[in-house]
Structure formats: C-alpha cells, structure tokens
Design a protein around this motif. Structure first.
Motif, short mmCIF file in Angstrom:
data_model
loop_
_atom_site.label_atom_id
_atom_site.label_comp_id
_atom_site.label_asym_id
_atom_site.label_seq_id
_atom_site.Cartn_x
_atom_site.Cartn_y
_atom_site.Cartn_z
N LEU A 202 34.23 6.46 -2.36
CA LEU A 202 34.98 6.33 -1.12
C LEU A 202 34.90 7.62 -0.31
O LEU A 202 34.79 7.59 0.93
CB LEU A 202 36.44 5.98 -1.43
CG LEU A 202 36.67 4.63 -2.13
CD1 LEU A 202 38.15 4.43 -2.42
CD2 LEU A 202 36.13 3.49 -1.27
N TRP A 203 34.97 8.75 -1.00
CA TRP A 203 34.88 10.05 -0.33
C TRP A 203 33.52 10.23 0.36
O TRP A 203 33.44 10.78 1.46
CB TRP A 203 35.11 11.15 -1.34
CG TRP A 203 34.89 12.55 -0.79
CD1 TRP A 203 35.62 13.17 0.18
CD2 TRP A 203 33.86 13.46 -1.17
NE1 TRP A 203 35.12 14.43 0.43
CE2 TRP A 203 34.03 14.64 -0.38
CE3 TRP A 203 32.83 13.42 -2.10
CZ2 TRP A 203 33.20 15.74 -0.50
CZ3 TRP A 203 31.99 14.51 -2.22
CH2 TRP A 203 32.18 15.66 -1.43
N ARG A 204 32.47 9.74 -0.29
CA ARG A 204 31.12 9.82 0.28
C ARG A 204 30.83 8.71 1.28
O ARG A 204 29.78 8.71 1.92
CB ARG A 204 30.09 9.75 -0.85
CG ARG A 204 30.01 10.96 -1.76
CD ARG A 204 29.20 12.08 -1.13
NE ARG A 204 27.94 11.60 -0.63
CZ ARG A 204 26.84 11.40 -1.37
NH1 ARG A 204 26.89 11.63 -2.67
NH2 ARG A 204 25.71 10.98 -0.82
N GLY A 205 31.76 7.77 1.43
CA GLY A 205 31.55 6.66 2.36
C GLY A 205 30.52 5.67 1.84
O GLY A 205 29.86 4.98 2.63
#
Length: 253
Positions: A202-205
């Motif tokens: 999620l942090w990296r999309g």
C-alpha cells in the motif's frame, strides 16, 4: 543412509525440481507485474491452499498453537515473504534467470553456519568439503557470466541478501516443522507473511490483486507448485535429514 534419510532426499529432490523452475517462470513476468505483488499473491494463495490441510494436521497430531508460536511464525513468514523472496524477485528482475538461480543457491552455506549456531549441528569435514565444492560451482557460474563487462551489482546484492535471509528462515523453520509439521508451519508463515507485507504494498501504491489475464497461468503455477508444494516437500525433507546437509541439494540447481 537410513530409510528416513532416503525419504528425506526424495522429498528434497522433488523440491529442487520445483524450485529450479521458479526463476525461469518469474522471468516471464518482468515488466508485466511488480515483483512485490507476485510474492504477495503466490504466498497468500499458497498458504490458503495449505490451510485446510494444516487444520487436519493439527487435529491429527493434537498439538496446540500458542500465541507465542503464532507471533514467532508470523515474523518468520515476513522474513521469507517480505524480505527474502522480495529481494530474490527484484534480483531476478535486474539480472538473468540462470545467474539468479546460481547466486540464490549460495544459501546452503548460510544454512550450515546458522544451523551450527542455533541447532548445534556439527560442521564435519564432509559438510565443509561439500560446501566448498558447491561454492566453487556457484563461483564458476558467477565469473563466467558475461554482460559486456558490466555486472548487475544491485541485483547481485539483492540475491546474496535473499540467500542469507532464506538460510535463516530454513533453520528457524525446521524447528517449527518438527513441532507442528511441515504443512502447518508453511501455511501459517505464508499467510501471516503475506498479511504483514500488505502495508509495504500500500505504501508503494502497488495493487494487491489487479493483474492481467495473460499472466494468470504463471501466477497459478508459482502459487500451487512453486510455493505450496515446493515448500511443503522442502521442509518435509529437512525434517527427515540433517538441515545443512539437506539444504545442499540447492547446489543441484
């Protein structure tokens, strides 16, 4: 060699047959899906496939998973999914399938060292000679690789670190395999490792499940055969043999 060891090496032979296809199949996914997403999906589905069998294994053995066991196996799962396999996948992307397989096969050396420290498994002369021969084979492949004089340094570093993390996972994983069984250990570490990996995605999309239809066969193969069946047979084999000796089958790759 006793009957247990023979059975162990049969399982390990199956393991290497499956593991040897991993880099080749993964290489076909380059540019089509993020490496981190590949690991998340294959271990999540691999763990899901093993879960019903794990419940049967627990019921049959009448063992109980404590909260401490779950936490330790969850962290072990993140070591595999979030660190080792993630680094391996990125290493494959930045090198070639054959060089990736060769460098990752360096992990028995780490297994032997960690097993000697944590499991008190002796490093006899035969083991040391076997490790030296395996190391020589990996070195020959590594230095014979020609890419116009330019090595993929980042990819190689990823692969060495992946091998180190996998070596630690192998040794610690055997302890839980002997206690709960190979299916249970793998199911728990795969599922928890995948779930703990979600924040990174999620942090990296990176999307969790959005993939194109044309790569579903490769993802399915990696999930069922390259993950679920391969890791089950790997730890089943290690449970019947010496850890460092059994891991040396990686040199066959």
């Amino acid at each position: 060699m006793n009957s247990h060891s023979k059975r162990g090496f049969i399982y390990l032979t199956l393991t290497i047959m499956l593991f040897s296809t991993y880099e080749v199949v993964s290489r076909t996914l380059v540019g089509k899906i993020d490496p981190a997403q590949v690991n998340f999906i294959r271990f999540l589905f691999g763990g899901s496939i093993l879960s019903p069998l794990a419940l049967l294994e627990i019921k049959k053995s009448q063992t109980k998973l404590t909260g401490k066991d779950l936490v330790q196996m969850a962290l072990l799962g993140f070591l595999l999914v979030g660190i080792s396999m993630n680094l391996l996948q990125y290493g494959i992307n930045e090198t070639q399938a054959n060089i990736s397989a060769a460098i990752f096969s360096f992990n028995p050396i780490f297994v032997a060292l960690v097993a000697a420290i944590l499991l008190r498994e002796p490093l006899g002369l035969k083991k040391i000679l076997g490790l030296c021969v395996g190391f020589a084979g990996v070195a020959i492949i590594f230095f014979s690789y020609d890419n116009g004089g330019q090595l993929y340094l980042h990819g190689l570093i990823y692969l060495v670190l992946a091998a180190l993390a996998f070596g630690i996972y192998t040794v610690l994983g055997k302890k839980f395999t002997l206690k709960f069984g190979s299916i249970t250990m793998n199911a728990v570490t795969f599922l928890f490792g995948s779930l703990l990996f979600i924040p990174f995605l999620l942090w990296r999309g990176i999307p969790l499940f959005s993939i194109s239809l044309d790569i579903i066969p490769q993802i399915a193969y990696l999930s069922v055969f390259g993950t679920g069946l391969a890791y089950y047979s790997y730890f089943k084999g290690l449970g019947l043999t010496d850890t460092s000796l059994g891991s040396m089958v990686f040199f066959v790759k």
